[in-house]
Design a protein around this motif. Sequence first.
Motif, PDB file in Angstrom:
ATOM      1  N   GLY A  45      30.405 -15.218  -0.782  1.00 33.31           N
ATOM      2  CA  GLY A  45      28.951 -15.063  -0.813  1.00 33.31           C
ATOM      3  C   GLY A  45      28.388 -14.822   0.576  1.00 33.31           C
ATOM      4  O   GLY A  45      29.027 -15.076   1.591  1.00 33.31           O
ATOM      5  N   ASP A  46      27.167 -14.325   0.603  1.00 34.42           N
ATOM      6  CA  ASP A  46      26.531 -13.907   1.859  1.00 34.42           C
ATOM      7  C   ASP A  46      26.114 -15.055   2.760  1.00 34.42           C
ATOM      8  O   ASP A  46      25.916 -14.856   3.953  1.00 34.42           O
ATOM      9  N   GLU A  47      25.956 -16.253   2.238  1.00 33.43           N
ATOM     10  CA  GLU A  47      25.481 -17.367   3.050  1.00 33.43           C
ATOM     11  C   GLU A  47      26.599 -18.317   3.463  1.00 33.43           C
ATOM     12  O   GLU A  47      26.326 -19.354   4.064  1.00 33.43           O
ATOM     13  N   ASN A  48      27.822 -17.959   3.194  1.00 36.22           N
ATOM     14  CA  ASN A  48      28.960 -18.779   3.598  1.00 36.22           C
ATOM     15  C   ASN A  48      29.195 -18.616   5.099  1.00 36.22           C
ATOM     16  O   ASN A  48      29.045 -17.520   5.651  1.00 36.22           O
ATOM     17  N   LEU A  74      23.337  -5.610  10.798  1.00 33.89           N
ATOM     18  CA  LEU A  74      24.236  -6.745  10.568  1.00 33.89           C
ATOM     19  C   LEU A  74      23.792  -7.960  11.363  1.00 33.89           C
ATOM     20  O   LEU A  74      23.735  -9.089  10.834  1.00 33.89           O
ATOM     21  N   LEU A  75      23.477  -7.754  12.635  1.00 33.47           N
ATOM     22  CA  LEU A  75      23.072  -8.872  13.482  1.00 33.47           C
ATOM     23  C   LEU A  75      21.724  -9.436  13.037  1.00 33.47           C
ATOM     24  O   LEU A  75      21.507 -10.652  13.096  1.00 33.47           O
ATOM     25  N   ARG A  76      20.833  -8.585  12.554  1.00 25.85           N
ATOM     26  CA  ARG A  76      19.545  -9.066  12.023  1.00 25.85           C
ATOM     27  C   ARG A  76      19.751  -9.860  10.726  1.00 25.85           C
ATOM     28  O   ARG A  76      19.078 -10.862  10.493  1.00 25.85           O
ATOM     29  N   GLU A  77      20.680  -9.393   9.895  1.00 24.91           N
ATOM     30  CA  GLU A  77      21.003 -10.130   8.663  1.00 24.91           C
ATOM     31  C   GLU A  77      21.530 -11.518   8.993  1.00 24.91           C
ATOM     32  O   GLU A  77      21.129 -12.514   8.380  1.00 24.91           O
ATOM     33  N   ALA A  78      22.439 -11.588   9.955  1.00 24.75           N
ATOM     34  CA  ALA A  78      22.994 -12.887  10.352  1.00 24.75           C
ATOM     35  C   ALA A  78      21.894 -13.797  10.880  1.00 24.75           C
ATOM     36  O   ALA A  78      21.814 -14.977  10.495  1.00 24.75           O
ATOM     37  N   LEU A  79      21.034 -13.277  11.740  1.00 24.81           N
ATOM     38  CA  LEU A  79      19.942 -14.082  12.290  1.00 24.81           C
ATOM     39  C   LEU A  79      19.039 -14.610  11.186  1.00 24.81           C
ATOM     40  O   LEU A  79      18.719 -15.805  11.149  1.00 24.81           O
ATOM     41  N   ALA A  80      18.635 -13.752  10.273  1.00 22.43           N
ATOM     42  CA  ALA A  80      17.742 -14.179   9.182  1.00 22.43           C
ATOM     43  C   ALA A  80      18.406 -15.254   8.322  1.00 22.43           C
ATOM     44  O   ALA A  80      17.751 -16.220   7.907  1.00 22.43           O
ATOM     45  N   THR A  81      19.691 -15.104   8.077  1.00 23.31           N
ATOM     46  CA  THR A  81      20.400 -16.095   7.258  1.00 23.31           C
ATOM     47  C   THR A  81      20.505 -17.428   7.991  1.00 23.31           C
ATOM     48  O   THR A  81      20.263 -18.484   7.406  1.00 23.31           O
ATOM     49  N   TYR A  82      20.853 -17.386   9.266  1.00 18.85           N
ATOM     50  CA  TYR A  82      20.918 -18.631  10.051  1.00 18.85           C
ATOM     51  C   TYR A  82      19.552 -19.301  10.115  1.00 18.85           C
ATOM     52  O   TYR A  82      19.454 -20.530   9.979  1.00 18.85           O
ATOM     53  N   GLN A  83      18.496 -18.532  10.307  1.00 16.38           N
ATOM     54  CA  GLN A  83      17.153 -19.116  10.340  1.00 16.38           C
ATOM     55  C   GLN A  83      16.817 -19.786   9.021  1.00 16.38           C
ATOM     56  O   GLN A  83      16.268 -20.889   8.998  1.00 16.38           O
ATOM     57  N   LEU A  85      18.944 -20.930   6.735  1.00 17.03           N
ATOM     58  CA  LEU A  85      19.823 -22.069   6.453  1.00 17.03           C
ATOM     59  C   LEU A  85      19.612 -23.237   7.412  1.00 17.03           C
ATOM     60  O   LEU A  85      19.675 -24.396   6.998  1.00 17.03           O
ATOM     61  N   TYR A  86      19.394 -22.929   8.690  1.00 18.99           N
ATOM     62  CA  TYR A  86      19.439 -23.972   9.713  1.00 18.99           C
ATOM     63  C   TYR A  86      18.165 -24.147  10.530  1.00 18.99           C
ATOM     64  O   TYR A  86      18.048 -25.111  11.274  1.00 18.99           O
ATOM     65  N   GLY A  87      17.247 -23.179  10.455  1.00  9.91           N
ATOM     66  CA  GLY A  87      16.046 -23.252  11.276  1.00  9.91           C
ATOM     67  C   GLY A  87      16.236 -22.534  12.605  1.00  9.91           C
ATOM     68  O   GLY A  87      17.312 -22.044  12.920  1.00  9.91           O
ATOM     69  N   ASP A  88      15.150 -22.511  13.376  1.00  9.98           N
ATOM     70  CA  ASP A  88      15.122 -21.721  14.604  1.00  9.98           C
ATOM     71  C   ASP A  88      15.816 -22.360  15.794  1.00  9.98           C
ATOM     72  O   ASP A  88      16.103 -21.680  16.770  1.00  9.98           O
ATOM     73  N   ARG A  89      16.083 -23.654  15.741  1.00 10.10           N
ATOM     74  CA  ARG A  89      16.625 -24.335  16.925  1.00 10.10           C
ATOM     75  C   ARG A  89      18.111 -24.673  16.809  1.00 10.10           C
ATOM     76  O   ARG A  89      18.677 -25.267  17.716  1.00 10.10           O
ATOM     77  N   HIS A  90      18.726 -24.292  15.738  1.00  9.09           N
ATOM     78  CA  HIS A  90      20.152 -24.566  15.549  1.00  9.09           C
ATOM     79  C   HIS A  90      20.972 -23.654  16.466  1.00  9.09           C
ATOM     80  O   HIS A  90      20.587 -22.518  16.748  1.00  9.09           O
TER      81      HIS A  90
END
Length: 102
Positions: A45-48, A74-83, A85-90
Amino acid sequence: MLGGEHPETLASLDGLADLMQTLGRYDEALLLRYEALRGRRIVLGDENEETLDSIVGLGVLLMNLGRSADAEPLLREALATYQRLYGDRHQATLEAMQNLGQ
């Protein structure tokens, strides 16, 4: 035998891509990174976290090869997913932001 889409097989593909990249065999590394990402999206899955590692690895390789137009989505997708899942300060989010700034 684990099969081509087993998570351990996909991890091996990504590891082999790392090796090819280190050896300067960028065309081979690129093919392996695409294959690992394709499989991880299907299987995990995309959020793993491992899928996200593949997204970032491919994006960074593309960026290093001067293919920023291919890398940026790709890098924008990763950033959006991390934001999401984890928020802006992770740490993962901050690293994703840094990848986009390269």
